[in-house]
Design a protein around this motif. Structure first.
Motif, PDB file in Angstrom:
ATOM      1  N   GLY A 155       0.794  -1.226   0.000  1.00  0.00           N
ATOM      2  CA  GLY A 155       0.000   0.000   0.000  1.00  0.00           C
ATOM      3  C   GLY A 155       0.827   1.277   0.000  1.00  0.00           C
ATOM      4  O   GLY A 155       0.281   2.365   0.164  1.00  0.00           O
ATOM      5  N   ARG A 171      -3.015   0.583 -13.622  1.00  0.00           N
ATOM      6  CA  ARG A 171      -2.564   1.939 -13.275  1.00  0.00           C
ATOM      7  C   ARG A 171      -1.333   2.329 -14.092  1.00  0.00           C
ATOM      8  O   ARG A 171      -1.123   3.492 -14.412  1.00  0.00           O
ATOM      9  CB  ARG A 171      -2.246   1.953 -11.771  1.00  0.00           C
ATOM     10  CG  ARG A 171      -2.127   3.299 -11.119  1.00  0.00           C
ATOM     11  CD  ARG A 171      -1.840   3.133  -9.631  1.00  0.00           C
ATOM     12  NE  ARG A 171      -0.626   2.371  -9.389  1.00  0.00           N
ATOM     13  CZ  ARG A 171      -0.224   1.919  -8.206  1.00  0.00           C
ATOM     14  NH1 ARG A 171      -0.954   2.164  -7.136  1.00  0.00           N
ATOM     15  NH2 ARG A 171       0.876   1.223  -8.075  1.00  0.00           N
ATOM     16  N   ASN A 182      -7.187 -11.217  -7.685  1.00  0.00           N
ATOM     17  CA  ASN A 182      -6.145 -10.376  -7.086  1.00  0.00           C
ATOM     18  C   ASN A 182      -6.289  -8.924  -7.555  1.00  0.00           C
ATOM     19  O   ASN A 182      -5.580  -8.443  -8.439  1.00  0.00           O
ATOM     20  CB  ASN A 182      -4.758 -10.930  -7.423  1.00  0.00           C
ATOM     21  CG  ASN A 182      -3.678 -10.358  -6.521  1.00  0.00           C
ATOM     22  OD1 ASN A 182      -3.845  -9.265  -5.987  1.00  0.00           O
ATOM     23  ND2 ASN A 182      -2.601 -11.087  -6.360  1.00  0.00           N
ATOM     24  N   GLY A 233       2.962   1.933  -2.642  1.00  0.00           N
ATOM     25  CA  GLY A 233       3.387   2.185  -4.017  1.00  0.00           C
ATOM     26  C   GLY A 233       4.639   1.425  -4.418  1.00  0.00           C
ATOM     27  O   GLY A 233       5.207   1.690  -5.477  1.00  0.00           O
ATOM     28  N   ARG A 275      -4.821  -3.901 -10.267  1.00  0.00           N
ATOM     29  CA  ARG A 275      -4.845  -2.435 -10.186  1.00  0.00           C
ATOM     30  C   ARG A 275      -3.447  -1.854 -10.451  1.00  0.00           C
ATOM     31  O   ARG A 275      -3.303  -0.867 -11.172  1.00  0.00           O
ATOM     32  CB  ARG A 275      -5.345  -2.008  -8.804  1.00  0.00           C
ATOM     33  CG  ARG A 275      -5.183  -0.558  -8.481  1.00  0.00           C
ATOM     34  CD  ARG A 275      -6.106   0.331  -9.294  1.00  0.00           C
ATOM     35  NE  ARG A 275      -5.760   1.724  -9.113  1.00  0.00           N
ATOM     36  CZ  ARG A 275      -5.788   2.647 -10.076  1.00  0.00           C
ATOM     37  NH1 ARG A 275      -6.165   2.317 -11.309  1.00  0.00           N
ATOM     38  NH2 ARG A 275      -5.468   3.884  -9.817  1.00  0.00           N
TER      39      ARG A 275
HETATM   40  C1  LIG Z   1      -0.119  -7.102  -5.179  1.00  0.00           C
HETATM   41  C2  LIG Z   1       0.992  -6.357  -4.456  1.00  0.00           C
HETATM   42  C3  LIG Z   1       2.311  -6.725  -5.093  1.00  0.00           C
HETATM   43  C4  LIG Z   1       0.733  -4.858  -4.584  1.00  0.00           C
HETATM   44  O1  LIG Z   1       1.802  -4.183  -3.949  1.00  0.00           O
HETATM   45  P1  LIG Z   1       1.671  -2.713  -3.314  1.00  0.00           P
HETATM   46  O2  LIG Z   1       3.039  -2.162  -3.142  1.00  0.00           O
HETATM   47  O3  LIG Z   1       0.795  -2.787  -2.140  1.00  0.00           O
HETATM   48  O4  LIG Z   1       0.935  -1.940  -4.509  1.00  0.00           O
HETATM   49  P2  LIG Z   1       0.798  -0.367  -4.688  1.00  0.00           P
HETATM   50  O5  LIG Z   1       0.853   0.296  -3.341  1.00  0.00           O
HETATM   51  O6  LIG Z   1       1.773   0.062  -5.742  1.00  0.00           O
HETATM   52  O7  LIG Z   1      -0.676  -0.245  -5.294  1.00  0.00           O
HETATM   53  C5  LIG Z   1      -1.743  -1.031  -4.841  1.00  0.00           C
HETATM   54  C6  LIG Z   1      -3.017  -0.561  -5.555  1.00  0.00           C
HETATM   55  O8  LIG Z   1      -4.021  -1.556  -5.422  1.00  0.00           O
HETATM   56  C7  LIG Z   1      -5.097  -1.036  -4.685  1.00  0.00           C
HETATM   57  N1  LIG Z   1      -5.607  -2.098  -3.826  1.00  0.00           N
HETATM   58  C8  LIG Z   1      -4.951  -2.731  -2.840  1.00  0.00           C
HETATM   59  N2  LIG Z   1      -5.762  -3.677  -2.322  1.00  0.00           N
HETATM   60  C9  LIG Z   1      -6.903  -3.620  -3.003  1.00  0.00           C
HETATM   61  C10 LIG Z   1      -8.109  -4.323  -2.922  1.00  0.00           C
HETATM   62  N3  LIG Z   1      -8.295  -5.310  -2.052  1.00  0.00           N
HETATM   63  N4  LIG Z   1      -9.084  -3.981  -3.758  1.00  0.00           N
HETATM   64  C11 LIG Z   1      -8.922  -2.991  -4.659  1.00  0.00           C
HETATM   65  N5  LIG Z   1      -7.779  -2.284  -4.798  1.00  0.00           N
HETATM   66  C12 LIG Z   1      -6.794  -2.604  -3.963  1.00  0.00           C
HETATM   67  C13 LIG Z   1      -4.540   0.119  -3.898  1.00  0.00           C
HETATM   68  O9  LIG Z   1      -5.553   1.033  -3.531  1.00  0.00           O
HETATM   69  C14 LIG Z   1      -3.561   0.698  -4.933  1.00  0.00           C
HETATM   70  O10 LIG Z   1      -4.251   1.391  -5.959  1.00  0.00           O
HETATM   71  P3  LIG Z   1      -4.383   3.019  -5.950  1.00  0.00           P
HETATM   72  O11 LIG Z   1      -3.010   3.560  -6.141  1.00  0.00           O
HETATM   73  O12 LIG Z   1      -5.287   3.290  -7.085  1.00  0.00           O
HETATM   74  O13 LIG Z   1      -4.966   3.385  -4.614  1.00  0.00           O
HETATM   75  C15 LIG Z   1       1.025  -6.697  -2.948  1.00  0.00           C
HETATM   76  O14 LIG Z   1      -0.249  -6.462  -2.406  1.00  0.00           O
HETATM   77  C16 LIG Z   1       1.449  -8.121  -2.655  1.00  0.00           C
HETATM   78  O15 LIG Z   1       2.624  -8.423  -2.580  1.00  0.00           O
HETATM   79  N6  LIG Z   1       0.446  -9.018  -2.470  1.00  0.00           N
HETATM   80  C17 LIG Z   1       0.725 -10.400  -2.121  1.00  0.00           C
HETATM   81  C18 LIG Z   1       1.409 -11.143  -3.246  1.00  0.00           C
HETATM   82  C19 LIG Z   1       0.697 -11.004  -4.557  1.00  0.00           C
HETATM   83  O16 LIG Z   1      -0.526 -11.151  -4.633  1.00  0.00           O
HETATM   84  N7  LIG Z   1       1.470 -10.733  -5.604  1.00  0.00           N
HETATM   85  C20 LIG Z   1       0.989 -10.594  -6.940  1.00  0.00           C
HETATM   86  C21 LIG Z   1       1.177 -11.885  -7.664  1.00  0.00           C
HETATM   87  S1  LIG Z   1       0.922 -11.595  -9.413  1.00  0.00           S
END
Ligand SMILES: CC(C)(COP(=O)(O)OP(=O)(O)OC[C@H]1O[C@@H](n2cnc3c(N)ncnc32)[C@H](O)[C@@H]1OP(=O)(O)O)[C@@H](O)C(=O)NCCC(=O)NCCS
Length: 200
Positions: free
Chosen positions: A137, A178, A169, A139, A174
């Motif tokens: 969360g 984005r 996911n 970025g 997103r």
């Molecule tokens: C997916 C992941 C990599 C995202 O990393 P992050 O650093 O949190 O991502 P960012 O902060 O760059 O952006 C997240 C975006 O998703 C949005 N978001 C997060 N959770 C969300 C949810 N449950 N529903 C909708 N949007 C969501 C955030 O609001 C943000 O969007 P915004 O900038 O428009 O507000 C991280 O959550 C993660 O490691 N998850 C577990 C492992 C995983 O699922 N990896 C992906 C495998 S392909």
């Protein structure tokens, strides 16, 4: 890439910029090494980072060591690949300390980057990111994706970059949309893998 590098990243002085990418916010993306396995376990052993693939949670250090081997091999063969993600200590006070010589007091926070892959028989660069819950969360994934696209242009100009993720996911989807990736729906031949693509 023409110049294989040693697995331990010891040739940093001769390495291209993408071996060590530091942002002004203190985030560091650097080549993954064998010594990162314990950090990988701290992140990948947490069921929260495999909410959509619970069977993939790492059970022990031996598993994490095996897990990083193909990543080390990809760097050695192609000169690019997945980074270890290091964050400022205050972002993750309880995170394991980074083991790299340039990690300083940063906390180990996950993996991200690109590797060669194929979709429908065509070569692509596949993005990966998996981050500790403490740093989500902020970025960080967005930053990984931007740097991955920049690295892609250097290592495989013209090749598409894809994010493949579970349809549920929302966060991963997103992050990709984005950054301008187009959601193509389910990956051909799969029932549970969403395909998002940045055409080059
Ligand atoms: C997916 C992941 C990599 C995202 O990393 P992050 O650093 O949190 O991502 P960012 O902060 O760059 O952006 C997240 C975006 O998703 C949005 N978001 C997060 N959770 C969300 C949810 N449950 N529903 C909708 N949007 C969501 C955030 O609001 C943000 O969007 P915004 O900038 O428009 O507000 C991280 O959550 C993660 O490691 N998850 C577990 C492992 C995983 O699922 N990896 C992906 C495998 S392909």
């Amino acid at each position: 890439m023409s110049q294989p590098e040693p697995r331990d990243g010891s040739a940093e002085t001769t390495n291209p910029w993408w071996v060590h990418v530091e942002s002004d916010r203190g985030l560091l993306l650097r080549r993954v090494t064998t010594a990162d396995a314990a950090g990988v376990l701290a992140v990948h052993g947490d069921p929260r980072v495999y909410a959509y693939d619970p069977q993939e949670v790492h059970p022990d250090l031996a598993h994490s060591r095996r897990f990083v081997v193909p990543m080390l091999d990809h760097w050695a063969e192609h000169g690019f690949g997945y980074w270890s993600v290091l964050v400022p200590r205050e972002w993750s006070p309880d995170g394991p300390r980074g083991t790299g010589s340039g990690d300083a007091d940063r906390a180990y926070a996950g993996l991200g980057g690109i590797q060669h892959h194929q979709v429908s028989g065509q070569p692509v660069l596949n993005v990966y990111f998996r981050l500790a819950p403490a740093v989500q969360g902020r970025g960080v994934a967005g930053r990984i994706l931007n740097e991955s696209v920049r690295m892609a242009a250097a290592v495989a100009p013209g090749q598409d970059v894809v994010v493949r993720t579970r349809p549920a996911n929302t966060a991963a989807r997103r992050v990709a949309t984005r950054a301008g990736f187009v959601d193509e729906g389910l990956e051909p031949g799969t029932t549970d893998m969403q395909l998002l693509r940045l055409s080059r």
